[in-house]
Design a protein around this motif. Sequence first.
Motif, PDB file in Angstrom:
ATOM      1  N   ASP A   1      45.299  20.269  24.549  1.00 14.14           N
ATOM      2  CA  ASP A   1      45.123  21.699  24.811  1.00 14.14           C
ATOM      3  C   ASP A   1      45.337  21.937  26.313  1.00 14.14           C
ATOM      4  O   ASP A   1      44.696  21.297  27.147  1.00 14.14           O
ATOM      5  CB  ASP A   1      43.717  22.120  24.393  1.00 14.14           C
ATOM      6  N   SER A   2      46.211  22.857  26.661  1.00 11.52           N
ATOM      7  CA  SER A   2      46.549  23.094  28.064  1.00 11.52           C
ATOM      8  C   SER A   2      45.374  23.587  28.893  1.00 11.52           C
ATOM      9  O   SER A   2      45.388  23.486  30.130  1.00 11.52           O
ATOM     10  CB  SER A   2      47.701  24.104  28.171  1.00 11.52           C
ATOM     11  N   THR A   3      44.321  24.115  28.225  1.00 10.04           N
ATOM     12  CA  THR A   3      43.161  24.609  28.970  1.00 10.04           C
ATOM     13  C   THR A   3      42.143  23.516  29.265  1.00 10.04           C
ATOM     14  O   THR A   3      41.219  23.736  30.048  1.00 10.04           O
ATOM     15  CB  THR A   3      42.451  25.740  28.196  1.00 10.04           C
TER      16      THR A   3
END
Length: 343
Positions: free
Chosen positions: A186-188
């Motif tokens: 997940d990029s976050t």
Amino acid sequence: MIIDMAQECYRHEEVLELESGEKLPGFEIAYTTQGHLTAAKDNVIWIVHALTGDANVQEWWSGIVGEDKFYDPTKHFIVCANLLGSNYGSTNPLSNNPTTGKPYYYDFPNLSTRDLAKALEHLRVHLGISSIHSLVGGSLGGQVALEWAYILKEKVKHTIILASNAKTSPWTIGFNETQRMAIEADSTWGENRPDAGKKGLEAARAIAMLSYRHPQDFDAKQKDLDEKLDGFRISSYLRYQGQKLANRFNAFSYWILSKAMDSHDIGRARGGTEKALSQIQSKILTIGVDRDLLFLKEESQFIANHVPKGSYKEISSRTGHDAFLIEYEQLQYILRSFYLEEV
């Protein structure tokens, strides 16, 4: 007779020394109690929840706990605490670090199942409970309960371990690692925000569901009866389950508790698994599920075979691992038989 459930929070002010060598500068444990202690204080039922559970045991185990159910608060004093690291009122990675005044996020220390049991032991002492009639836990809760039974020695009379093990297998660790990889993707993830890794957590839960249920269960409930090339029922089901969890849990607690599950080894620094099991003093009932793909029934049998006072019973269910949360009739029969053996 209506029995109210009390929801409370225990605050431990002293430093908690963790198995990793790290330290937690105090912690809080949210817990519930139902019923009343007898004069002899011999009716305590302490239940330990699984990975994403909470202290409201009568909600997630409604067929076993409640008025006129097997563990009845009109007869028993029922305690269930939210595990350390979980986000339902106990200290977890989104809690404020007293050293910095800001949430821990990625700086939250690693926890082991032994640490989780140690925190529960502090709560027991705080509550003035000198002995536990029955300690009950399933899956991760079963791992914590087994660790705690070792610590409690003669202070617990019965320990009931459902769909769990004495040491986490590479198979189970592998499932957990793939879920954490989904969170990492997940990029976050890496950002200091409460919803970091939320989409990754959705994927992680979908992966987990494949280990919680048996293929026969999916075949019976999620098979498409019409011919199609896309839009399969199982696909929408897994996406729904992922979103459902991500809306009530967080990736930080999931990460910490799945790591704790991986760490489980009753024999670590105790001379090995068999030696540690041989020193547990309570009467042990292990309950396996015949088609459990995550915690194999043989792992439950191993515990029963190596504790001094052990017995094994089995749930038959196409559901798989989750059967310990679902198959109420079989569970009640097994539990009733277990206690009747003493009569």
